[in-house]
Design a protein around this motif. Structure first.
Motif, PDB file in Angstrom:
ATOM      1  N   HIS A 175       0.822  -1.202   0.000  1.00 54.75           N
ATOM      2  CA  HIS A 175       0.000   0.000   0.000  1.00 54.75           C
ATOM      3  C   HIS A 175       0.867   1.268   0.000  1.00 54.75           C
ATOM      4  CE1 HIS A 175      -3.237  -2.787   0.847  1.00 54.75           C
ATOM      5  NE2 HIS A 175      -2.532  -3.258   1.860  1.00 54.75           N
ATOM      6  N   PRO A 176       0.436   2.263  -0.796  1.00 57.62           N
ATOM      7  CA  PRO A 176      -0.762   2.305  -1.636  1.00 57.62           C
ATOM      8  C   PRO A 176      -0.588   1.472  -2.908  1.00 57.62           C
ATOM      9  CG  PRO A 176       0.503   4.316  -1.936  1.00 57.62           C
ATOM     10  CD  PRO A 176       1.188   3.543  -0.848  1.00 57.62           C
ATOM     11  N   THR A 212      -4.739   3.442  -6.413  1.00 57.63           N
ATOM     12  CA  THR A 212      -4.375   4.767  -6.907  1.00 57.63           C
ATOM     13  C   THR A 212      -5.076   5.068  -8.226  1.00 57.63           C
ATOM     14  OG1 THR A 212      -2.215   4.606  -5.817  1.00 57.63           O
ATOM     15  CG2 THR A 212      -2.435   6.224  -7.590  1.00 57.63           C
ATOM     16  N   VAL A 213      -5.113   4.080  -9.124  1.00 55.89           N
ATOM     17  CA  VAL A 213      -5.790   4.279 -10.408  1.00 55.89           C
ATOM     18  C   VAL A 213      -7.277   4.551 -10.192  1.00 55.89           C
ATOM     19  CG1 VAL A 213      -6.435   3.139 -12.573  1.00 55.89           C
ATOM     20  CG2 VAL A 213      -4.095   2.967 -11.731  1.00 55.89           C
ATOM     21  N   ALA A 214      -7.891   3.855  -9.231  1.00 53.80           N
ATOM     22  CA  ALA A 214      -9.295   4.117  -8.919  1.00 53.80           C
ATOM     23  C   ALA A 214      -9.487   5.550  -8.430  1.00 53.80           C
ATOM     24  CB  ALA A 214      -9.797   3.118  -7.878  1.00 53.80           C
ATOM     25  N   GLN A 215      -8.575   6.025  -7.586  1.00 55.00           N
ATOM     26  CA  GLN A 215      -8.662   7.402  -7.101  1.00 55.00           C
ATOM     27  C   GLN A 215      -8.487   8.395  -8.245  1.00 55.00           C
ATOM     28  OE1 GLN A 215      -9.307   8.557  -3.756  1.00 55.00           O
ATOM     29  NE2 GLN A 215      -9.694  10.327  -5.070  1.00 55.00           N
ATOM     30  N   LYS A 245      -8.435  -3.929 -13.420  1.00 53.37           N
ATOM     31  CA  LYS A 245      -9.185  -4.107 -12.180  1.00 53.37           C
ATOM     32  C   LYS A 245     -10.145  -2.940 -11.943  1.00 53.37           C
ATOM     33  CE  LYS A 245      -8.691  -5.377  -7.329  1.00 53.37           C
ATOM     34  NZ  LYS A 245      -7.750  -5.818  -6.266  1.00 53.37           N
ATOM     35  N   VAL A 246      -9.712  -1.732 -12.269  1.00 47.61           N
ATOM     36  CA  VAL A 246     -10.573  -0.556 -12.076  1.00 47.61           C
ATOM     37  C   VAL A 246     -11.712  -0.556 -13.089  1.00 47.61           C
ATOM     38  CG1 VAL A 246     -10.614   1.969 -12.216  1.00 47.61           C
ATOM     39  CG2 VAL A 246      -8.773   0.804 -10.983  1.00 47.61           C
ATOM     40  N   GLY A 247     -11.415  -0.988 -14.314  1.00 45.83           N
ATOM     41  CA  GLY A 247     -12.465  -1.118 -15.307  1.00 45.83           C
ATOM     42  C   GLY A 247     -12.794   0.169 -16.039  1.00 45.83           C
TER      43      GLY A 247
END
Length: 340
Positions: free
Chosen positions: A86-87, A92-95, A131-133
């Motif tokens: 973490h992170p 991070t990509v989702a954020q 994973k974030v999509g």
């Protein structure tokens, strides 16, 4: 191309004792490494209270980069994501997606080509985006920087400063180190085969020529982690120190040019094991620092960004080819246990 963010890509490390084994399992996932081997490596981390310095070093670097961006009118929000702790990059990509980022520039904390040091970061990016999509921002990795003045210069000064700590006797030798990798990876075929060792050899030549032109030097390896039956790059730093002592070398300056910060592999392998080896051999020993947050290194990060955003000319001291986008078939992943 319009870029609207900057993301620091790094390896990650534990920040408390309970993190150590889960972190190590992340590092070796898919490799079939037994738990007893991980427990042995965990002791290296426990020697430092179960904390790797790499995460704090990333925080320090990101803060310095943010300040440098602001001082020079570069308006890019900054983020940080790791491969193994973490992170995590996928978080991070989702954020970044939630913040409206569409296309970021990624800076990896590794100067060289090769699978683990470069290509795997592309895999990290692809896995995180998948994973974030939908809506996951694109991330374009900045080029390698093994011969950039902002990387070479700090190593040059660190070698000079380490040399000053010794008696400068005639028997002094300069020894450069980098992370060992399997020989099969180092000699991989394709358009970029062998570039990891070639780039390191060029960096060693550049640093030695400026820092200590009168000293003989060697490039050797550290931090081997594979099974004993698999050939890795040699000689190991400890074996090399023994060979130098037999040849009459009296003192060594050890420069970890394979690394950008004094993280745990530098502290354990060089400041602990190699130092102990040198003491047993009666060798004078001084370890040179890595760039960390040297202002020249921080400025280099901005210059790499400006190569993409403002057409800044590349700053290079060497002659080997470099790519913004790696050729197809670059740096294949090593075969894992059970793979074919």
């Amino acid at each position: 191309m319009v870029y609207d963010a900057f993301v620091l890509l790094s390896f990650g490390g534990p920040e408390k004792p309970d993190d150590v084994m889960p972190f190590l399992r992340n590092v070796v996932r898919g490799r079939g490494v037994p738990e007893e081997r991980l427990a042995a490596v965990a002791e290296h981390y426990m020697h430092f209270g179960g904390v790797s310095p790499i995460n704090q070093q990333c925080r320090d670097l990101l803060a310095a980069v943010q300040a440098d961006f602001s001082a020079n009118g570069l308006d890019l929000p900054t983020y940080w994501g790791n491969r193994n702790w973490h992170p995590m990059l996928e978080d991070t990509v989702a954020q970044m997606r939630d913040d409206g980022v569409t296309h970021a520039l990624g800076f990896a904390t590794s100067a060289y080509g090769g699978y683990s040091s470069c290509h795997q970061y592309w895999e990290d990016i692809d896995r995180a985006r998948a994973k974030v999509g939908p809506g996951a921002p694109q991330i374009s990795k900045l080029r390698q920087f093994w011969d950039h003045p902002g990387f070479v210069g700090p190593h040059v000064d660190a070698v000079r400063q380490a040399w000053e700590k010794l008696d400068r006797r005639a028997g002094t030798r300069l020894v450069f180190t980098a992370h060992s990798i399997p020989v099969s990876m180092a000699q991989s075929a394709g358009p970029t085969g062998g570039r990891y060792t070639a780039q390191l050899e060029e960096t060693a030549r550049l640093v030695a020529a400026q820092a200590a032109p009168d000293l003989s030097y060697d490039l050797v390896w550290q931090s081997r982690s594979g099974p004993p039956q698999v050939p890795w790059l040699e000689p190991d730093i400890n074996d090399h120190l023994a060979a130098l002592a037999e040849k009459g070398v009296t003192d060594v300056v050890v420069s970890p040019i394979g690394f950008v910060s004094d993280h745990l592999e530098v502290l354990w392998d060089l400041d602990n094991e190699a130092l102990e080896t040198a003491k047993k051999l009666g060798l004078g020993y001084a370890r040179a620092a890595t760039p960390n947050v040297d202002p020249r290194f921080v400025t280099m990060v901005r210059h790499l960004v400006e190569e993409r955003t403002a057409g800044r000319a590349q700053e290079r001291l060497g002659t080997l080819p470099v790519w913004d986008n790696c050729p197809g078939g670059c740096c294949p992943a090593p075969l894992r246990r059970g793979s074919k």
